[in-house]
Design a protein around this motif. Structure first.
Motif, PDB file in Angstrom:
ATOM      1  N   LYS A  18       0.942  -1.265   0.014  1.00 15.20           N
ATOM      2  CA  LYS A  18       0.050   0.125   0.023  1.00 15.20           C
ATOM      3  C   LYS A  18       0.962   1.248  -0.174  1.00 15.20           C
ATOM      4  O   LYS A  18       1.593   1.321   0.958  1.00 15.20           O
ATOM      5  CB  LYS A  18      -0.851   0.088   1.232  1.00 15.20           C
ATOM      6  CG  LYS A  18      -1.952  -1.072   1.196  1.00 15.20           C
ATOM      7  CD  LYS A  18      -2.855  -0.917   2.403  1.00 15.20           C
ATOM      8  CE  LYS A  18      -3.755   0.213   2.186  1.00 15.20           C
ATOM      9  NZ  LYS A  18      -4.713   0.462   3.211  1.00 15.20           N
ATOM     10  N   TYR A  20       1.396   5.253  -0.280  1.00 11.16           N
ATOM     11  CA  TYR A  20       0.399   6.634  -0.189  1.00 11.16           C
ATOM     12  C   TYR A  20       1.115   7.653  -1.276  1.00 11.16           C
ATOM     13  O   TYR A  20       1.987   8.232  -1.188  1.00 11.16           O
ATOM     14  CB  TYR A  20       0.569   7.423   1.199  1.00 11.16           C
ATOM     15  CG  TYR A  20      -0.121   8.450   1.435  1.00 11.16           C
ATOM     16  CD1 TYR A  20      -1.369   8.595   1.289  1.00 11.16           C
ATOM     17  CD2 TYR A  20       0.621   9.781   1.640  1.00 11.16           C
ATOM     18  CE1 TYR A  20      -2.366   9.617   1.557  1.00 11.16           C
ATOM     19  CE2 TYR A  20      -0.252  10.879   1.686  1.00 11.16           C
ATOM     20  CZ  TYR A  20      -1.517  10.895   1.907  1.00 11.16           C
ATOM     21  OH  TYR A  20      -2.385  11.991   2.021  1.00 11.16           O
ATOM     22  N   TYR A  65      -6.518   2.086  -7.238  1.00 16.42           N
ATOM     23  CA  TYR A  65      -6.266   3.351  -6.655  1.00 16.42           C
ATOM     24  C   TYR A  65      -7.404   3.794  -6.154  1.00 16.42           C
ATOM     25  O   TYR A  65      -8.327   3.984  -6.663  1.00 16.42           O
ATOM     26  CB  TYR A  65      -5.342   4.488  -7.666  1.00 16.42           C
ATOM     27  CG  TYR A  65      -5.052   5.734  -7.267  1.00 16.42           C
ATOM     28  CD1 TYR A  65      -4.246   5.790  -6.113  1.00 16.42           C
ATOM     29  CD2 TYR A  65      -5.602   6.616  -7.684  1.00 16.42           C
ATOM     30  CE1 TYR A  65      -3.692   7.200  -5.677  1.00 16.42           C
ATOM     31  CE2 TYR A  65      -5.558   8.016  -7.108  1.00 16.42           C
ATOM     32  CZ  TYR A  65      -4.538   8.098  -6.125  1.00 16.42           C
ATOM     33  OH  TYR A  65      -4.173   9.344  -5.647  1.00 16.42           O
ATOM     34  N   TYR A  71      -4.364   6.329  -1.608  1.00 13.53           N
ATOM     35  CA  TYR A  71      -3.572   5.131  -1.380  1.00 13.53           C
ATOM     36  C   TYR A  71      -3.577   4.056  -2.699  1.00 13.53           C
ATOM     37  O   TYR A  71      -4.721   3.921  -3.327  1.00 13.53           O
ATOM     38  CB  TYR A  71      -4.121   4.135  -0.176  1.00 13.53           C
ATOM     39  CG  TYR A  71      -3.380   4.467   1.123  1.00 13.53           C
ATOM     40  CD1 TYR A  71      -2.004   4.109   1.201  1.00 13.53           C
ATOM     41  CD2 TYR A  71      -3.806   5.191   1.760  1.00 13.53           C
ATOM     42  CE1 TYR A  71      -1.226   4.385   2.617  1.00 13.53           C
ATOM     43  CE2 TYR A  71      -3.174   5.827   3.120  1.00 13.53           C
ATOM     44  CZ  TYR A  71      -2.001   5.333   3.510  1.00 13.53           C
ATOM     45  OH  TYR A  71      -1.299   5.753   4.510  1.00 13.53           O
ATOM     46  N   THR A  73      -2.861   0.512  -4.037  1.00 14.39           N
ATOM     47  CA  THR A  73      -2.674  -0.565  -3.418  1.00 14.39           C
ATOM     48  C   THR A  73      -2.306  -1.802  -4.501  1.00 14.39           C
ATOM     49  O   THR A  73      -3.185  -2.064  -5.668  1.00 14.39           O
ATOM     50  CB  THR A  73      -3.866  -1.341  -2.774  1.00 14.39           C
ATOM     51  OG1 THR A  73      -4.373  -0.448  -1.791  1.00 14.39           O
ATOM     52  CG2 THR A  73      -4.073  -3.052  -1.936  1.00 14.39           C
TER      53      THR A  73
END
Length: 479
Positions: A18, A20, A65, A71, A73
């Motif tokens: 994950k 950011y 997304y 985030y 992923t």
């Protein structure tokens, strides 16, 4: 490029990353998988992770997304289903480049780049080996061929290598210089080398450190703390939660951010250097344990001074080893008990001549704390180092010791200190420290004589007090 915040987890079949990265276009995300390497690029973010085992890009892999949370992923498929990927919480280890296969004594800084020069390197090595031998080597080979008995003499002293430069190096793997060029104009109260910090040799640093410790040693202070130890007894009863809580923990968001901001380095040290790093680590953890125990976990403005004063590699740029190498060591990199005693003796000395509380029993409690931290493994050690780093980083002068020592230790402990998947080295040292006894004679200053004299004074005072009480009782009866 910006390294984004990220976290990793796993299932039986996948690795979940994950990342950011707010305010991006999902269509611009580029990912790439190469054996154990995984990279993500989307302007202005770049992330490169090096996992312990192979990952593959197949139909089960995916990426999504969430614009509301920011985030991205990514689900990566494990090549071997059910395989457990270790240390996914050690972010600096994941960010480190692939381990180099070249010879040691090299520190690779930044992201490693693979080259196609292996064949050229092999040719160069072969040409070097083919060069003519020196006259001394030819004589040795000729002697061996004719079975001559050449005289042999073992050097009893380990002379430092000859250097033609006035500037000396120091810090982690002696990789730093220039940090103390203007130390005379700063308020660095723990610096024991004065304005010569940049030019002192290793031998000169040690001599100056010993001299400074002898000058700061105060017999009366030690005897007073030995006789009146009521508050010290409270410190001895306090339990350090970092050294006693063996339950699994997760790094906080602040700690994860610290891990992300650590330097990206690969350390390739030989056996002698690695042993020295382990011994230095013990002295740093001792200083952390002393500061934590004496403040009971609530650091003060004096905490940075305390830590810096107690570590010889900080205040005098004088790291271990402090004893001659022995042939009885069971491992070329794991310190022997004699190595540990020699290093702890220096920490004990400094704890008895610099801080407020000067007690040998307090030093023994700190040694026990260090043993517990090592037995808990690299995560507990890493957390202690990050707390030390936090204290030093928030001091306007002593932050320098975080730059030249603690930052590198935080990276090294994650990926290099205990092997790829094991805490065996740290646990072996912890076990040795737990059963270790540091002889008072190795500390110096005639501690046994001072303690005996203090006991005699106490016994005399107690006897006089009893006599006075009897006289007062007799006078009271007569009245």
């Amino acid at each position: 490029m910006i390294t984004p915040r990220f976290e990793c987890s796993q299932t039986e079949e996948s690795i979940i990353v994950k990342v950011y990265c707010p305010s991006i276009r999902a269509a611009d995300v580029e990912t790439h998988i190469d054996d154990t390497l995984f990279t993500i690029h989307v302007n202005p973010y770049f992330l490169r992770l090096n996992f312990s085992y192979t990952i593959v890009d197949d139909e089960q892999s995916s990426a999504s997304y969430d614009p509301s949370s920011g985030y991205l992923t990514v689900i990566l498929t494990k090549e071997t289903k059910g395989q457990v990927f270790p240390d996914l919480d050690l972010l600096s280890k994941l960010l480190a480049p692939r381990p180099s296969q070249d010879a040691p004594l090299i520190e690779v800084i930044g992201q490693g780049q693979e080259t196609d020069q292996d064949e050229e390197t092999d040719d160069l090595v072969a040409q070097t080996n083919a060069l003519s031998l020196s006259s001394e080597q030819e004589e040795i080979l000729l002697a061996a061929e004719n079975d001559w008995q050449l005289p042999q003499q073992v050097s009893l002293t380990a002379d430092p290598p000859i250097s033609t430069s006035l500037t000396q190096t120091y810090g982690f793997l002696n990789a730093y210089s220039g940090y103390f060029r203007h130390v005379a104009h700063t308020e660095n109260e723990v610096n024991e080398l004065g304005p010569d910090a940049e030019i002192c040799t290793i031998r000169e640093r040690r001599v100056k450190r010993w001299k400074h410790e002898d000058e700061k040693w105060d017999e009366e202070h030690y005897m007073a703390d030995f006789a009146d130890d009521e508050y010290i007894q409270e410190l001895l009863l306090w339990e350090n939660p970092s050294a006693t809580d063996s339950s699994p923990f997760e790094f906080t968001e602040e700690e994860k951010l610290t891990l992300l901001n650590l330097p990206r380095k690969e350390y390739l040290a030989d056996a002698h250097q690695t042993k020295g790093l382990y011994l230095t680590l013990v002295t740093v953890l001792f200083a952390y344990a002393y500061e934590t125990r004496t403040t009971q976990g609530d650091s003060t403005p004096e905490s940075a001074w305390t830590i810096s004063s107690l570590v010889p590699a900080f205040s005098a740029l004088d790291p271990p080893p402090y004893s001659a190498p022995t042939s009885t060591a069971t491992s070329p990199i794991i310190p022997s008990p004699s190595d540990l005693i020699a290093s702890l003796s220096q920490s004990y000395r400094r704890s008895l001549c610099f801080p407020l509380y000067r007690s040998l029993r307090l030093a023994e409690a700190c040694r026990s704390d260090v043993a517990s931290l090592l037995l808990l493994g690299k995560r507990a050690v890493l957390r202690a180092l990050m707390k030390t780093k936090y204290i030093l980083d928030h001091h306007e002068v002593y932050y320098v010791y975080s730059k030249i020592w603690v930052d590198d230790f935080c990276v090294w402990v994650q990926a290099s200190a205990s092997g790829l998947h094991s805490d065996d080295a740290l646990c072996e040292m912890g076990t040795a420290l737990r059963g270790l006894q540091v002889p008072k004679r190795s500390i110096g200053w005639d501690l046994e004589e001072l303690e005996d004299a203090t006991r005699q004074v106490q016994q005399t005072r107690e006897a006089d007090s009893d006599d006075e009480s009897e006289e007062e009782s007799e006078v009271a009866r007569q009245l």
